[in-house]
Structures are given as C-alpha cells and as structure tokens.
Design an enzyme around this catalytic site. Structure first.
Site, PDB file in Angstrom:
ATOM      1  N   ASP A   1     -10.129  10.090  16.937  1.00  0.00           N
ATOM      2  CA  ASP A   1     -10.987   8.777  16.204  1.00  0.00           C
ATOM      3  C   ASP A   1     -12.469   8.380  16.947  1.00  0.00           C
ATOM      4  O   ASP A   1     -13.016   7.991  16.256  1.00  0.00           O
ATOM      5  CB  ASP A   1     -10.022   7.733  16.804  1.00  0.00           C
ATOM      6  CG  ASP A   1      -9.073   7.104  15.469  1.00  0.00           C
ATOM      7  OD1 ASP A   1      -9.349   7.448  14.574  1.00  0.00           O
ATOM      8  OD2 ASP A   1      -8.064   6.555  15.933  1.00  0.00           O
TER       9      ASP A   1
ATOM     10  N   GLN B   1      -3.143   3.724  16.560  1.00  0.00           N
ATOM     11  CA  GLN B   1      -3.449   3.058  15.271  1.00  0.00           C
ATOM     12  C   GLN B   1      -3.856   1.553  15.619  1.00  0.00           C
ATOM     13  O   GLN B   1      -3.175   0.843  16.431  1.00  0.00           O
ATOM     14  CB  GLN B   1      -2.434   3.181  14.152  1.00  0.00           C
ATOM     15  CG  GLN B   1      -2.906   2.464  12.815  1.00  0.00           C
ATOM     16  CD  GLN B   1      -3.911   2.999  12.104  1.00  0.00           C
ATOM     17  OE1 GLN B   1      -3.984   4.086  12.423  1.00  0.00           O
ATOM     18  NE2 GLN B   1      -4.498   2.281  10.939  1.00  0.00           N
TER      19      GLN B   1
ATOM     20  N   LYS C   1      -1.974   9.515   6.922  1.00  0.00           N
ATOM     21  CA  LYS C   1      -2.675  10.460   7.765  1.00  0.00           C
ATOM     22  C   LYS C   1      -1.672  11.513   8.084  1.00  0.00           C
ATOM     23  O   LYS C   1      -1.997  12.812   8.095  1.00  0.00           O
ATOM     24  CB  LYS C   1      -3.037   9.764   9.069  1.00  0.00           C
ATOM     25  CG  LYS C   1      -3.996   8.973   8.978  1.00  0.00           C
ATOM     26  CD  LYS C   1      -4.654   7.945  10.308  1.00  0.00           C
ATOM     27  CE  LYS C   1      -5.614   6.905   9.981  1.00  0.00           C
ATOM     28  NZ  LYS C   1      -5.756   5.954  11.048  1.00  0.00           N
TER      29      LYS C   1
HETATM   30  N1  GUN Z   1      -7.247   1.056  11.701  1.00  0.00           N
HETATM   31  C1  GUN Z   1      -8.058   0.862  10.937  1.00  0.00           C
HETATM   32  N2  GUN Z   1      -8.719   1.997  11.032  1.00  0.00           N
HETATM   33  C2  GUN Z   1      -8.704   2.862  11.807  1.00  0.00           C
HETATM   34  C3  GUN Z   1      -9.113   3.898  12.374  1.00  0.00           C
HETATM   35  O1  GUN Z   1      -9.751   4.781  11.863  1.00  0.00           O
HETATM   36  N3  GUN Z   1      -8.267   4.583  13.736  1.00  0.00           N
HETATM   37  C4  GUN Z   1      -7.451   3.777  14.021  1.00  0.00           C
HETATM   38  N4  GUN Z   1      -6.579   4.139  15.309  1.00  0.00           N
HETATM   39  N5  GUN Z   1      -6.991   2.667  13.652  1.00  0.00           N
HETATM   40  C5  GUN Z   1      -7.465   2.311  12.565  1.00  0.00           C
END
Ligand code: GUN
Length: 293
Positions: free
Chosen positions: A119, A96, A52
């Site tokens: 998110d 995350q 990311k």
């Molecule tokens: N863990 C797995 N996918 C995601 C996501 O899209 N966002 C976040 N914050 N954690 C994740």
C-alpha cells in the site's frame, strides 16, 4: 474531449501482469502472493477487499484474506501482522482501512514490514517517495501517474493544481508530479480548504487533480479550456432510482467540465479501477525485489 478510461487501462495492466505470472509459472517459479487483513464488517471495505482478492485470482496471484472480528484488539492485530511480516510465502500485504476506533491506525501501519508494504503507507516508504528513492507508490497516485503516461499527457513544465492534501492522494500526488521522473517535472500547486481564491488558481491550471471528497465541487467556471481533469472523488450519493440505493459521484461537476476539458476521468470508471491494478503491480514488484538474489 477524450475520456481517460481507467476501466480499460486497468484491464490492460492486469493482462500484462497475468502474462508475467504465466511466464513465472512456466519457469516453475512460485506465484506472487498478496494477503489482506480486514477487521470488522464494514460493507464498502468488504467490497474493496473482495475485489482485491478476486483481482489476484484473475492474474494468477496467490491470495489470502484474513477476516478478523470488530472486537479484535490492537495487540491481536499486531500479532497477525508480525506473522505475515516473517511468512516467506507472502510477498506483500495490506491492512484495509479504516480500522475500528479502538485501534491506532498509525501504530498498525508502522508495524508492517516496509518491504511488504504494497500500500506504500509505512512512513519509511512515504519518506522514500518524498526523496524519489525506490519504494511502493500507493495505489491511487500510482494509478494517476500510469493513466497520464499511457494517454501520453505531457506534464513537464505544466501547471498542475492538486485539490486536497490527504496523506493517501493529494500530498503524494503533489510531490510525485513535481519530481524529476517520466510523468513529473510539473509546477505543482497544492490547494486545500484554507486556500484563498481557489477558482483563480484552478483557472490557470493545465492539469487538475481533484481529491478533496466533496461531490461535484469543481465547476465548469473554475477551469480553462483544454484542461486535463483527474477526478479522484467517489462519494456515495443516495439515489432511489438505483438498485443499490446510491450512485457514485466524483469531485468534479462532470457535465459542466467535460466540454471544456481535453481529457477527463469519468466517475465511476476512471481513477477507481486503476487502484487495484496498481496494488497488483506493487505486489509483483515486492515479489521481484524479494526474489532477485
Ligand atoms: N481503504 C480505502 N482505500 C484503501 C487502500 O488503498 N488501502 C487500504 N489498506 N485501505 C484502504
């Protein structure tokens, strides 16, 4: 059969975002800025978060990665969030998941300022999604909508079957596809582990979104000809022939289903790559919303 190429589509989207950022810079405006908090040292989570951050750099965003130790308390994490919530330089941020067991995930997600929740996991944003109000659509369902739109797959009036009712994918996907929106107006059936006669239901579907997390669950005999298949699964299955020691397997038995399908997402290279592109899109959206006055 047409492959729904998430790798190429996400690259296209990132290119579009990079052009917008270049234009902002030309106008001497600040770049959008995404922050990510990660707690602990889980390998898969670190891989995701690093991807990311790297994607931010590629499109010209600012990024901040906040790495906290596994022993971080809930209070300490809440304090970090409180700082980001009021930091004028940060347009959006994510925490995350998963978090260590001693931290209450729901409490953390609710502490994120909804206008920075790129998110789209805050209950306020989930509620807005359910009401078809402007919000942040979380990355996976948003990526699926985008793939369907860019490949011009008609959803209006179609029978869509979603397998899996997770808060992150199945549930929002079923809501979105039933709504009055460009990619929507479908007749949606949300199925899950208690659904009876699943194969009878999937066999009638024009579009299937498989998001239950069981490798190769959807077999060839469970689908009709010309079905559109969106495979959200990415399970790591041990494979000694691979350098990494595993391969990624979707929720669809790809080799059985591919010849019946009109369109299908591969795994890897389908839905997965779209999620980061959509996170960037949400960050850009947050930036515009915060700078429109
Ligand atoms: N863990 C797995 N996918 C995601 C996501 O899209 N966002 C976040 N914050 N954690 C994740």
């Amino acid at each position: 059969m047409i492959l729904l190429d998430g790798k190429k589509t996400s690259a296209d989207i990132k290119e579009e975002i990079a052009l917008e950022v270049a234009s902002l810079k030309q106008q001497e405006k600040k770049s959008p800025h995404l922050a990510a908090i990660i707690v602990g040292n889980d390998g898969a989570s670190l891989t995701y978060v690093n991807a990311k951050v790297k994607a931010c750099e590629r499109v010209g965003f600012e990024s901040t990665l906040i790495r906290l130790p596994e022993t971080t308390t809930e209070e300490e994490l809440l304090n970090e969030i409180a700082v980001l919530n009021v930091d004028k330089d940060i347009n959006g941020f994510i925490v995350q998941l998963p978090l260590p067991d001693h931290i209450d995930e729901q409490k953390i997600l609710m502490a994120i300022a909804p206008e920075k929740d790129v998110d789209g996991f805050h209950p306020m944003n989930v509620g807005k999604l359910a009401l078809n109000l402007p919000t942040f659509i979380s990355a996976t369902p948003y990526g699926i909508l985008e793939l369907l739109e860019r490949y011009q797959i008609e959803t209006s009036g179609k029978d869509v079957v979603v397998i899996g009712r997770s808060h992150i994918v199945g549930s929002p996907m079923s809501i979105l596809l039933a709504q009055k929106r460009t990619v929507g107006n479908a007749t949606v059936t949300l199925t899950h582990s208690r659904t009876k006669n699943l194969a009878e239901i999937t066999k009638k579907a024009d579009i299937i979104v498989a998001a239950l997390g069981i490798p190769e669950f959807l077999k060839g005999a469970m689908v009709k000809d010309d079905v559109v298949i969106i495979d959200v699964g990415i399970t790591r299955v041990a494979d000694a022939s691979k350098k990494r020691g595993f391969r990624l397997v979707g929720d669809v038995a790809f080799d059985e289903v591919k010849d019946k399908a009109s369109h299908i997402t591969p795994v890897p290279g389908g839905v997965g790559p779209m999620t980061i592109a959509m996170l960037l899109k949400n960050t850009l959206l947050a930036y515009y919303r915060q700078n429109e006055h």
